[in-house]
Design an enzyme around this catalytic site. Structure first.
Site, mmCIF file in Angstrom:
data_model
loop_
_atom_site.group_PDB
_atom_site.id
_atom_site.type_symbol
_atom_site.label_atom_id
_atom_site.label_comp_id
_atom_site.label_asym_id
_atom_site.label_seq_id
_atom_site.Cartn_x
_atom_site.Cartn_y
_atom_site.Cartn_z
ATOM 1 N N HIS A 1 -13.049 4.260 -0.319
ATOM 2 C CA HIS A 1 -13.050 3.319 0.816
ATOM 3 C C HIS A 1 -13.727 1.999 0.438
ATOM 4 C CE1 HIS A 1 -12.621 6.786 3.939
ATOM 5 N NE2 HIS A 1 -11.439 6.348 3.526
ATOM 6 N N GLU B 1 -8.246 -3.752 5.358
ATOM 7 C CA GLU B 1 -8.128 -3.589 3.904
ATOM 8 C C GLU B 1 -7.057 -4.511 3.331
ATOM 9 O OE1 GLU B 1 -7.891 0.608 4.797
ATOM 10 O OE2 GLU B 1 -9.102 1.026 3.020
ATOM 11 N N ARG C 1 -10.042 17.679 5.709
ATOM 12 C CA ARG C 1 -10.855 17.996 4.528
ATOM 13 C C ARG C 1 -12.251 18.441 4.950
ATOM 14 N NH1 ARG C 1 -10.131 12.438 1.646
ATOM 15 N NH2 ARG C 1 -8.529 11.936 3.171
ATOM 16 N N ARG D 1 -2.860 -1.802 -3.255
ATOM 17 C CA ARG D 1 -3.991 -0.899 -3.032
ATOM 18 C C ARG D 1 -3.903 0.221 -4.068
ATOM 19 N NH1 ARG D 1 -5.349 3.740 0.986
ATOM 20 N NH2 ARG D 1 -7.564 3.786 0.581
ATOM 21 N N ASN E 1 0.858 -1.184 0.000
ATOM 22 C CA ASN E 1 0.000 0.000 0.000
ATOM 23 C C ASN E 1 0.892 1.232 0.000
ATOM 24 O OD1 ASN E 1 -1.701 2.109 0.547
ATOM 25 N ND2 ASN E 1 -2.645 1.188 2.356
ATOM 26 N N GLY F 1 -13.977 5.451 14.157
ATOM 27 C CA GLY F 1 -15.143 4.568 14.311
ATOM 28 C C GLY F 1 -14.876 3.418 15.265
ATOM 29 N N ARG G 1 -8.270 12.101 18.927
ATOM 30 C CA ARG G 1 -7.852 11.873 20.324
ATOM 31 C C ARG G 1 -7.570 13.199 21.013
ATOM 32 N NH1 ARG G 1 -3.867 7.298 18.211
ATOM 33 N NH2 ARG G 1 -3.897 8.828 16.567
HETATM 34 P P1 AMP Z 1 -7.196 5.792 10.250
HETATM 35 O O1 AMP Z 1 -7.087 6.747 9.088
HETATM 36 O O2 AMP Z 1 -8.275 4.786 10.093
HETATM 37 O O3 AMP Z 1 -5.872 5.196 10.651
HETATM 38 O O4 AMP Z 1 -7.646 6.684 11.489
HETATM 39 C C1 AMP Z 1 -6.796 7.684 12.008
HETATM 40 C C2 AMP Z 1 -7.546 8.540 12.976
HETATM 41 O O5 AMP Z 1 -8.199 7.740 13.985
HETATM 42 C C3 AMP Z 1 -6.620 9.449 13.779
HETATM 43 O O6 AMP Z 1 -6.380 10.624 13.109
HETATM 44 C C4 AMP Z 1 -7.390 9.672 15.033
HETATM 45 O O7 AMP Z 1 -8.146 10.851 14.858
HETATM 46 C C5 AMP Z 1 -8.347 8.517 15.146
HETATM 47 N N1 AMP Z 1 -8.108 7.716 16.344
HETATM 48 C C6 AMP Z 1 -7.207 6.747 16.540
HETATM 49 N N2 AMP Z 1 -7.271 6.263 17.789
HETATM 50 C C7 AMP Z 1 -8.275 6.944 18.410
HETATM 51 C C8 AMP Z 1 -8.853 6.929 19.725
HETATM 52 N N3 AMP Z 1 -8.402 6.102 20.659
HETATM 53 N N4 AMP Z 1 -9.860 7.792 19.979
HETATM 54 C C9 AMP Z 1 -10.316 8.645 19.032
HETATM 55 N N5 AMP Z 1 -9.817 8.707 17.800
HETATM 56 C C10 AMP Z 1 -8.803 7.881 17.479
#
Ligand code: AMP
Length: 420
Positions: A182, A387, A243, A93, A7, A335, A287
């Site tokens: 996605h 993924e 975004r 990917r 990826n 999520g 976070r």
């Molecule tokens: P992803 O692009 O799926 O890797 O998601 C990344 C985003 O997930 C990060 O920028 C965080 O904002 C969010 N994230 C990761 N861990 C947590 C957590 N424990 N609580 C809230 N948001 C989180």
């Protein structure tokens, strides 16, 4: 069989090696990431169960990053294959397949040319994906390479849902329409949801909230995508890390005609300075925003409220699109990990049969869980996305289809010979 998943993003190369086991299983043997591509202090991080290896790389490009990955995978001490001949295929990917790709494909010259023609649709992603494919082909010349497109799953979105109400030739001549993104994550969720609910996908009307750095909401009916909140580009729809999501197009005209923004300034603002970062003024990371909101920061509170409110609008409208819902899924970094976002996104949706159990919601942190109140007509689930697994699976299917085609052709030749 062993499948290497690659990826390539704009600043990272992620990789994972899978091995088939039994009929339907794919197990992960090793994986890693090279981050900070092009930088002096780029980092390679590689892991197998119970062992982690870190290494600094000096200004690696895609070639050096994939080379470093192969060196780890074949290392006599901590590698998992003797040499690259054990790798049966590489799955890549690929973000945007435009109208040209409705399925994953075996890469050849023609596929690369078509992918290059789609690059203007995803200027941040496709060139990186293509660079990865080209370098992997050079480094693994005997290994079949498969491209798995994020847009392919959404090719089933009907025209009335994917067209913008612009002059029709904008679509016909320039391909301007919603493509959706996605898709690989959604495909995995659909597969997993069917197992989790012990139901065929045809029986599950699903809304999938993929909430990561990029955010999308997808409606899946009869196992097919019928709506996705991302659009012609990855700017439309829900609020994202940096975004803006849905925006009155008149705002862009105003910025350019009244405030003298250049196209580049608009681009930079909407892609990199908006979303959670733009509203909170402090961070794009949920976070940090959640911590500061709990300490009373009003802009961080507002950012979370807006993020969840926009999600709720999409969830509600997609339920209307499908004429009901059986399953609501939360996935992606936010999520999977943010009870507060999940609970705000479904607040007051009880009238649609969606209610989550606060205790189950709080406990569901990056683990597969059902979080709805029981009894409740709609299942609400947290399903960590995978993924890479899906790309490996798609790669296997492309290889199997190739083998079937070869066998049929060979059979045809034998029959021809026998008849002649
Ligand atoms: P992803 O692009 O799926 O890797 O998601 C990344 C985003 O997930 C990060 O920028 C965080 O904002 C969010 N994230 C990761 N861990 C947590 C957590 N424990 N609580 C809230 N948001 C989180």
């Amino acid at each position: 069989m062993k499948i290497l998943v690659i990826n390539c993003g704009s600043a990272t190369v992620k990789f994972r090696l899978f091995q088939t086991q039994g009929q339907d299983e794919l197990i992960s043997l090793a994986g890693g990431i090279v981050s900070g591509l092009g930088k002096e202090d780029a980092q390679m991080s590689y892991h197998i169960p119970d062992f982690r290896f870190e290494q600094q790389l000096n200004r690696p490009g895609y070639r050096e990053a994939i080379e470093a990955a192969i060196q780890c995978l074949t290392n006599p001490k901590y590698g998992v294959v003797r040499d690259v001949s054990e790798i049966d295929a590489a799955g890549h990917r690929t973000v945007h397949g435009g109208d040209k790709f409705t399925h994953s494909v075996l890469v050849d010259r023609d596929v690369i040319t078509k992918m290059e023609q789609c690059s203007h649709l995803a200027p941040l992603h496709n060139p990186a994906n293509l660079a990865g494919i080209n370098q992997a082909m050079a480094l693994l010349p005997k290994t079949p390479q498969v491209a798995v497109f994020d847009t392919a799953f959404h090719q089933t979105i009907p025209l009335h849902a994917s067209l913008y109400a612009m002059p029709f030739e904008m679509y016909e001549t320039h391909g301007i329409r919603k493509y959706g993104f996605h898709g690989t994550s959604c495909q995995y969720i659909v597969h997993r949801a069917s197992q989790l609910l012990h139901q065929p996908v045809e029986k599950i009307r699903m809304v999938i909230c993929h909430l990561g750095n990029g955010v999308s909401v997808t409606a899946v009916k009869n196992g097919h995508s019928v709506e996705n909140s991302l659009g012609f580009t990855s700017l439309e729809g829900a609020i994202m890390g940096t975004r803006c999501g849905a925006l009155d197009p008149g705002v862009i005209l105003y910025l350019m005609t009244e405030l003298n923004f250049s196209a580049e300034q608009v681009y930079t603002m909407l892609y990199t300075k908006s979303g959670l970062l733009g509203i909170s003024g402090v961070s794009n990371d949920m976070r940090t925003i959640t911590d500061l909101a709990e300490e009373g920061n009003p802009r961080c509170r507002l950012a979370i409220e807006m993020f969840a409110y926009r999600l709720k609008k999409y969830i509600g409208s997609y339920i209307a699109v499908m004429g009901g819902i059986d399953l609501l899924v939360f996935t992606g970094g936010i999520g999977e990990n943010s009870p507060i976002v999940r609970s705000l996104a479904v607040k007051d949706l009880g009238f649609l049969g969606i209610e989550i159990d606060p205790e189950l919601n709080d406990k569901a942190l990056a683990v597969e869980s059902l979080i709805h109140r029981k009894p409740c007509p709609v299942t609400v689930a947290v399903i960590p996305t995978n993924e890479e697994w899906m790309i490996a699976k798609e790669t296997l299917e492309v290889l199997a289809a190739r083998d079937r085609k070869n066998a049929i052709e060979k059979g045809g030749e034998i029959v021809k010979e026998m008849n002649s």
